[in-house]
Write an enzyme that holds these catalytic residues in place. Structure first.
Site, PDB file in Angstrom:
ATOM      1  CD  GLU A 201      -3.084  -0.772   0.157  1.00 58.58           C
ATOM      2  OE1 GLU A 201      -3.133   0.360  -0.376  1.00 58.58           O
ATOM      3  OE2 GLU A 201      -3.840  -1.697  -0.165  1.00 58.58           O
TER       4      GLU A 201
ATOM      5  CD  GLU B  23       5.306 -21.750  11.091  1.00 62.10           C
ATOM      6  OE1 GLU B  23       5.355 -22.161  12.272  1.00 62.10           O
ATOM      7  OE2 GLU B  23       4.380 -21.069  10.648  1.00 62.10           O
TER       8      GLU B  23
END
Length: 299
Positions: free
Chosen positions: A83, A114
């Site tokens: 953004e 992960e």
């Protein structure tokens, strides 16, 4: 870390009967649980403020902001970073996110990634993380191996490091120069940290990118003067911003924007002082890109 000691993994007896609740009851239960998150974030404000101040200081000198996470935290980092270019006019490499498992993990589960510590450390090397950069590791548990390893390597490379977690006393917090730990308590569905923990992380990341960009002069008041007008809605927003700051009519504002390549700051300066695009650009550059300074206004 023993997972049974993590509040984000705990099972809260208050939620043990959710499968017997009506839709209305469950919606009210979730809403009440979510309402506790802002208070948890408020409790961490001193740590958040210190981390943002340190980040802004480095970014003023040309540093980058790098988010790193796995699963939901990684996706939240990608969301926040993506953004920044349209909202604040940042280049794509100034604020970006790295997610365990790579780009495919943004839309598809890649849970095993992960646990790969070597990949986390290697990601920092590949990104060329250095002393002016800030690396924000995001992990609900605060013990995700990929993220902890990335933060440790980033610190070794001289970067400022921040560890954002939703437990306290975490390995991630210990590895980072700034530990931001927001304990939100057990989830409505035990261990589903896309819920309260995810909301807390989103709130903190909102603060992080927004406040850093305000500190860098990316707004004038609460107006996004570095917006990239890449569609009709954003072009109309740019027109409104120019009109708000200069008092110009719509046609005049639109003309100023067109003459200045839809650069809002430059259009404002050109309109205010009746300058050519080149003169407006030079005045802005002399003010370090800060519109208020270019207009001769006191901060």
């Amino acid at each position: 870390m023993n997972l049974t000691n993590l509040t984000t993994e705990a099972a809260d007896p208050r939620f043990s009967g959710i499968d017997t609740m009506s839709v209305a009851e469950l919606a009210a239960t979730m809403n009440a649980a979510d309402a506790t998150v802002p208070a948890a974030v408020a409790g961490a404000l001193p740590q958040i403020v210190a981390a943002i101040e340190a980040t802004a200081e480095r970014m003023r000198r040309g540093g980058r902001l790098v988010y790193v996470g796995a699963g939901t935290p990684g996706r939240l980092g990608v969301l926040d970073a993506s953004e920044c270019p349209p909202t604040f006019g940042t280049p794509p490499d100034q604020v970006f996110a790295i997610i365990a498992g790579g780009p495919r993990a943004i839309v598809a589960p890649c849970e095993g990634a992960e646990d790969d510590e070597e990949a986390g450390a290697a990601a920092m090397d590949e990104a060329g993380v250095g002393p002016l950069d800030t690396v924000v590791g995001i992990a609900s548990s605060g013990r995700t191996p990929y993220v902890v390893a990335a933060v440790r390597r980033a610190a070794e490379r001289g970067a400022l490091t921040v560890g954002l977690a939703c437990n306290t006393g975490t390995p991630l917090g210990a590895a980072a120069a700034h530990a931001v730990e927001v304990p939100v308590g057990p989830e409505v569905i035990s261990g589903s940290t896309r819920l309260k923990a995810g909301t807390a992380q989103k709130l903190v990341l909102n603060m992080f990118s927004t406040i850093v960009m305000v500190q860098l002069g990316k707004t004038y008041g609460n107006l996004m003067v570095d917006v990239r007008p890449s569609n009709g809605k954003l072009r109309e927003r740019a027109v409104r911003i120019v009109r708000t700051i200069t008092g110009a009519g719509r046609a005049e504002a639109l003309t100023a924007l067109r003459q200045n390549g839809f650069n809002v700051k430059q259009a404002v300066v050109a309109s205010r002082f009746d300058l050519t695009p080149q003169e407006a650009a030079a005045r802005l550059a002399g003010a370090g890109g800060r519109l208020r300074a270019a207009l001769g206004e006191r901060a």
